[in-house]
Design an enzyme around this catalytic site. Structure first.
Site, mmCIF file in Angstrom:
data_model
loop_
_atom_site.group_PDB
_atom_site.id
_atom_site.type_symbol
_atom_site.label_atom_id
_atom_site.label_comp_id
_atom_site.label_asym_id
_atom_site.label_seq_id
_atom_site.Cartn_x
_atom_site.Cartn_y
_atom_site.Cartn_z
ATOM 1 C CG ASP A 1 -6.094 10.646 8.555
ATOM 2 O OD1 ASP A 1 -7.312 10.484 8.363
ATOM 3 O OD2 ASP A 1 -5.246 10.584 7.653
ATOM 4 C CB THR B 1 3.292 10.310 4.609
ATOM 5 O OG1 THR B 1 2.233 11.240 4.802
ATOM 6 C CG2 THR B 1 4.559 10.859 5.201
ATOM 7 C CE LYS B 2 3.102 7.128 7.121
ATOM 8 N NZ LYS B 2 2.418 6.787 8.351
ATOM 9 N N GLY C 1 0.832 -1.197 0.000
ATOM 10 C CA GLY C 1 0.000 0.000 0.000
ATOM 11 C C GLY C 1 0.859 1.237 0.000
ATOM 12 C CB SER C 2 1.813 3.894 -1.409
ATOM 13 O OG SER C 2 0.985 4.025 -2.535
ATOM 14 N N GLY C 3 0.419 5.801 0.675
ATOM 15 C CA GLY C 3 -0.455 6.927 0.979
ATOM 16 C C GLY C 3 0.255 8.217 0.653
ATOM 17 C CB VAL D 1 3.506 -0.508 3.262
ATOM 18 C CG1 VAL D 1 3.786 -1.750 4.084
ATOM 19 C CG2 VAL D 1 3.223 0.672 4.173
#
Ligand SMILES: Nc1ncnc2c1ncn2[C@@H]1O[C@H](COP(=O)(O)OP(=O)(O)OP(=O)(O)O)[C@@H](O)[C@H]1O
Ligand SMILES: *[C@@H]1O[C@H](CO)[C@@H](O)[C@H](O)[C@H]1NC(C)=O
Ligand SMILES: *[C@@H]1O[C@H](CO)[C@@H](O)[C@H](O)[C@H]1NC(C)=O
Ligand SMILES: *[C@@H]1O[C@H](CO)[C@@H](O)[C@H](O)[C@H]1NC(C)=O
Ligand SMILES: *[C@@H]1O[C@H](CO)[C@@H](O)[C@H](O)[C@H]1NC(C)=O
Ligand SMILES: *[C@@H]1O[C@H](CO)[C@@H](O)[C@H](O)[C@H]1NC(C)=O
Length: 464
Positions: A240, A113-114, A109-111, A116
């Site tokens: 959040d 900021t980060k 996953g990714s968002g 994974v």
């Protein structure tokens, strides 16, 4: 033929690894490419100075933001405990030296900021590596503002550093486990957190799963909130609070995104300073005599749990006799009538009733007489039918308290002519029962009991 298929599989695996590694290496180069590429002219230099001043300022602020997590709640507040993450990190298992032997197998996953990645360690166990998302909007915004790749890497890394410190301080079955970290990894160019791997929370999938599994997620969430309300760091609020901040590990909910956690509760002079705002609802809490909005953090979390999770997961298909308790929970959390501690008590009560089968008291015991029992037998050549919400997609597999509850279910399904109880249990200890419309064979199996519905029972139901 099978060898070409194997080859295909191997090459597609390789392709995936290569894509991931390229991604990783690209990041690494981005991390290195910081010194060159200057602007020209004295004006540009001046502008650069001003922006870098601003960046340094922001870096300082992020550093300050980390301070409270290094201090004990009882500790002195001079802020002089050094920011020594290495010391903290030394207790951790997997470190920088272990990273080089790892193989990237998947993007989890990714968002903003980060990012994974799922990787395999040299020993072959899977872990999740969380690092800064170079393509994320946090990084992009920073680069647009400051044009300083290394500074930005450092700035964005603070969020991950904060998360790692929080994961070291906060230990709970419903918080993702930190298995290690690396502060300066060549692999991804910066901070890396090594986490237990899980599955991103899929709300749509969860909506289609049995109530028992949905209740498990909600219960895990409330247990987490109870821990956060009195954690070693004080009362923690998650600013959040969306499903994408969580994962599941074998069906158990775990918090993974902690970079938006805050510890202190706001100070106040009057009650109206303690305002909790949500899109559809506002709450005002009392301002305590010591000038703090006491309980604001836990109530913020609780209402978010209500609006993002309970509304969707809890009431739907709750067992009939548990419905009043569930409705009560929906009302007290939706109105913030109770605190997290009291809400957890309500949840544990539901769990207790569900586990003990108290909610089945009204079942007619005579129904079981319609069934012939054959112990130590399983069936083969089943004619399956589907039911909802089944533990298996192509068949009807449901959790039951005992044979009597299973008999009631079978008798309520016109297609059902028999069911088997296995020894397999769900997380609450209930047993899994398979319902079917027919079978062609019986086979010995010490762990299975077969219940066959008598012809009379079937035809009575058919007449109804
Ligand atoms: N241990 C893990 N196992 C599996 N997937 C994970 C794990 N940790 C995080 N993820 C997935 O990676 C995604 C990104 O992680 P995270 O939420 O920490 O990044 P973020 O940039 O802060 O995201 P956001 O922009 O949503 O705040 C998560 O939404 C989650 O689906
Ligand atoms: C933190 O707390 C522990 C135990 O409560 C204590 O031993 C330690 O000295 C404290 N550290 C600081 C910096 O206050
Ligand atoms: C912090 O500690 C260092 C050495 O331990 C000392 O030199 C310094 O004066 C201290 N600063 C404050 C603000 O207490
Ligand atoms: C919540 O409070 C804000 C600010 O006081 C106000 O603008 C908003 O209309 C309120 N919302 C609701 C649903 O009452
Ligand atoms: C809670 O119950 C009261 C009284 O029945 C009702 O007016 C209110 O709308 C309910 N609130 C929620 C959030 O369900
Ligand atoms: C029956 O269950 C036991 C314990 O769960 C297990 O060890 C055994 O292998 C099972 N036997 C069969 C035939 O499945």
């Amino acid at each position: 033929m099978s060898s070409t298929r194997t080859l295909f599989l191997v090459s597609s695996c390789l392709a995936l690894t290569l894509i991931s590694l390229t991604l990783v290496l690209k990041k690494w180069h981005l991390g290195l490419r910081e010194e060159g590429g200057g602007d020209d002219g004295p004006d540009a230099d001046l502008k650069l100075d001003l922006t870098s001043e601003k960046l340094i300022q922001q870096l300082r602020e992020r550093q300050q933001e980390l301070l409270p997590f290094y201090l004990n709640s009882t500790g002195d507040q001079t802020g002089n405990e050094t920011l020594n993450e290495e010391v903290l990190g030394s207790e951790q298992g997997i470190g920088c030296s272990d990273l080089s032997g790892m193989t990237v197998v998947d993007l989890l996953g990714s968002g903003y900021t980060k990012t994974v990645l799922k990787v395999l360690t040299q020993q072959g166990s899977a872990v999740a590596l969380k690092s800064v998302n170079e393509q994320g909007s946090d990084m992009r915004t920073c680069l647009e503002d400051f044009r300083d790749p290394q500074g930005c890497q450092e700035l964005v890394s603070f969020k991950l550093r904060k998360e790692v410190i929080l994961l070291q301080r906060l230990k709970h079955p419903n918080i993702v486990e930190l298995r290690g970290q690396c502060r300066e990894s060549g692999l991804v160019g910066g901070m890396v957190a090594v986490l237990e791997p899980g599955t991103p929370l899929q709300m749509i999938q969860l909506l289609q799963s049995p109530w028992e599994e949905r209740f498990r997620v909600c219960l895990g969430l409330v247990r987490l909130l109870q821990y956060l309300s009195r954690s070693p760091l004080g009362s923690v609020a998650l600013l959040d609070f969306q499903p994408r901040q969580f994962i599941t590990v074998s069906g158990e909910l775990k918090l993974t995104d902690l970079d938006d956690a805050v510890v202190r509760e706001p100070s106040c002079r009057i009650d109206s300073d303690c305002l909790l705002q949500f899109p559809l609802r506002n709450f005002t809490l009392p301002c305590s005599s010591s000038g703090v909005c006491e309980g604001l953090n836990q109530l913020r979390n609780l209402y978010n749990a209500y609006r993002y999770f309970f509304i969707y997961l809890l009431p739907h298909q709750a067992p009939a006799l548990l419905k009043p308790l569930v409705e009560e929970i929906m009302n007290t959390t939706g109105e913030l009538k109770k605190n997290v501690e009291e809400t957890l008590e309500d949840f544990e009560k539901v769990l207790h009733e569900y586990k003990s089968g108290l909610h089945l008291q009204n079942l007619q015991p005579s129904v079981i007489k319609d069934y012939a029992v054959v112990r130590g037998v399983k069936t083969a050549g089943d004619m399956d039918y589907r039911c909802w919400p089944s533990y298996e997609q192509q068949a009807c597999v449901l959790s039951v308290h005992n044979a009597l509850e299973a008999a009631h279910i079978c008798s309520s399904h016109p297609q059902c002519t028999s069911f088997s109880l296995s020894r397999q249990r769900t997380w609450t200890g209930r047993r899994l029962a398979s319902f079917r419309s027919g079978f062609s064979q019986m086979l010995p199996d010490v762990n299975s009991t077969l219940y066959m519905r008598s012809q009379a029972g079937v035809s009575t139901a058919a007449q109804l």
